[in-house]
Design a protein around this motif. Structure first.
Motif, mmCIF file in Angstrom:
data_model
loop_
_atom_site.group_PDB
_atom_site.id
_atom_site.type_symbol
_atom_site.label_atom_id
_atom_site.label_comp_id
_atom_site.label_asym_id
_atom_site.label_seq_id
_atom_site.Cartn_x
_atom_site.Cartn_y
_atom_site.Cartn_z
ATOM 1 N N UNK A 160 -3.483 -14.021 3.168
ATOM 2 C CA UNK A 160 -1.948 -14.342 3.101
ATOM 3 C C UNK A 160 -1.347 -13.208 3.764
ATOM 4 N N UNK A 161 -2.021 -11.948 3.763
ATOM 5 C CA UNK A 161 -1.419 -11.001 4.231
ATOM 6 C C UNK A 161 -0.114 -10.191 3.567
ATOM 7 N N UNK A 162 0.023 -10.433 2.090
ATOM 8 C CA UNK A 162 1.320 -10.087 1.374
ATOM 9 C C UNK A 162 1.066 -8.580 0.980
ATOM 10 N N UNK A 163 -0.309 -8.296 0.826
ATOM 11 C CA UNK A 163 -0.328 -6.738 0.329
ATOM 12 C C UNK A 163 -1.447 -6.165 1.079
ATOM 13 N N UNK A 164 -1.414 -4.805 1.293
ATOM 14 C CA UNK A 164 -2.586 -4.144 1.763
ATOM 15 C C UNK A 164 -3.793 -4.316 0.954
ATOM 16 N N UNK A 165 -4.917 -4.256 1.559
ATOM 17 C CA UNK A 165 -6.237 -4.357 0.628
ATOM 18 C C UNK A 165 -6.645 -3.152 0.270
ATOM 19 N N UNK A 166 -6.356 -2.037 0.783
ATOM 20 C CA UNK A 166 -6.937 -0.853 0.547
ATOM 21 C C UNK A 166 -5.991 0.341 0.634
ATOM 22 N N UNK A 167 -6.262 1.491 -0.068
ATOM 23 C CA UNK A 167 -5.351 2.713 0.235
ATOM 24 C C UNK A 167 -4.260 2.590 -0.142
ATOM 25 N N UNK A 168 -3.541 3.854 0.007
ATOM 26 C CA UNK A 168 -2.088 3.756 -0.661
ATOM 27 C C UNK A 168 -1.000 4.260 0.475
ATOM 28 N N UNK A 169 -1.560 4.085 1.766
ATOM 29 C CA UNK A 169 -0.597 4.530 2.943
ATOM 30 C C UNK A 169 0.953 3.908 3.041
ATOM 31 N N UNK A 170 0.979 2.863 2.473
ATOM 32 C CA UNK A 170 2.366 2.227 2.411
ATOM 33 C C UNK A 170 3.105 2.601 1.425
ATOM 34 N N UNK A 171 2.752 3.576 0.411
ATOM 35 C CA UNK A 171 3.200 3.981 -0.746
ATOM 36 C C UNK A 171 3.632 2.959 -2.037
#
Length: 309
Positions: A160-171
């Motif tokens: 679905x692409x609603x959320x990033x799957x890893x990391x915290x780059x998008x805060x």
């Protein structure tokens, strides 16, 4: 009251001592050589350097002596150094904010979603909504947390692409919502069931029936009396669970590649970096025990009968 608090503190200290010893024993009694692990098992380290590292980290001492030296440093606020010479306290200071954001986000979801679900089910006992909530909580208990994590990554992150799957780059909150939901789902289910059960029991109490019989509006009875009394065990659970969420972040941070305390433990286990695993695990145990101690003291203040049990 002073005697009650003192006994609780002594109990917490004894549990902390036993827990730290078990953590130390499990980590440093594992097979493998942590010094050789620094070189990837290639044996390229000189004998003098290896001997110096073993002496620095007391690896040639017996396990009980290693533990006593570690506790001596811990009592002075020293969590030791990892096998690269970096203080464990510096690793904690760098990773703690990330874990705090993740844990508090999961905690907020438990409150904002779990309590209303429990209220909804409790007020509609025996109806489809009640069965749906109970069924959903059972499903949350039944499925392993790592299965939920990977499924959430695939479904909501990749498909679905609603959320990033890893990391915290998008805060925050974008990078934290999905792992926070996975981290808090068991606590959310427990909160909902506990709220539902507590409300059902309270609504059948004599003082509720008396209030309704006297003509008090049902909405006022529920809000001012039933809900307030039903929240007592829920608040107790949530206070304890707040400490548990930080410890539970180990698996979730590993799955979602979030650079918090759990991820540091995850990496420390893979790299046989014992001081990091022991130091962070000890901190999480102390936080959990502190949360339990605060709840015990509050209970003693609210209900004097508990002090004499």
């Amino acid at each position: 009251m002073t005697r009650y608090i003192l006994l609780r503190v002594l109990l917490a200290l004894s549990v902390a001592l036993g827990a730290t010893f078990l953590i130390f024993l499990v980590v440093f009694a594992l097979p493998g050589d942590p010094i050789q692990a620094l070189t990837g098992g290639q044996h390229v380290m000189s004998a003098s350097v290896e001997a110096a590292l073993r002496e620095r980290y007391h690896l040639d001492d017996s396990l009980p002596l290693q533990y006593l030296k570690y506790m001596g440093g811990l009592l002075q606020g020293d969590l030791g150094e990892d096998f690269t010479g970096r203080p464990v306290s510096a690793i904690i200071a760098e990773s703690w904010p990330t874990t705090a954001k993740l844990g508090l986000t999961a905690f907020a979801l438990e409150i904002v979603v779990g309590i209303p679900l429990g209220l909804w089910a409790g007020l509609r006992k025996g109806r489809p909504v009640d069965y749906a909530v109970l069924g959903g909580t059972i499903l949350a208990f039944a499925v392993p947390i790592f299965v939920i994590g990977y499924t959430a990554q695939i479904l909501f992150g990749i498909n679905l692409g609603w959320f990033p799957v890893a990391g915290t780059e998008e805060g925050w909150p974008t990078s934290y919502i999905l792992p926070a939901v996975v981290l808090g789902i068991l606590g959310l289910a427990t909160t909902a069931r506990l709220m539902r059960t507590s409300l059902v029991e309270t609504l059948s109490a004599d003082f509720i029936r008396t209030a309704i019989a006297k003509g008090m509006p049902r909405r006022r009875v529920i809000v001012n009396h039933a809900m307030r009394n039903s929240l007592i065990p829920v608040v107790t659970y949530l206070a304890i669970d707040l400490g548990g969420l930080l410890g539970g972040a180990v698996i979730i941070e590993g799955i979602f590649n979030i650079p918090g305390l759990g991820f540091q433990i995850f990496e420390g286990i893979k790299q046989q970096n014992g001081p990091v695993v022991v130091g962070i695990s000890t901190l999480l145990v102390l936080i959990f025990l502190a949360a339990n101690l605060v709840v015990d003291v509050i209970y003693g203040v609210l209900d004097p009968r508990i002090r004499y049990e």
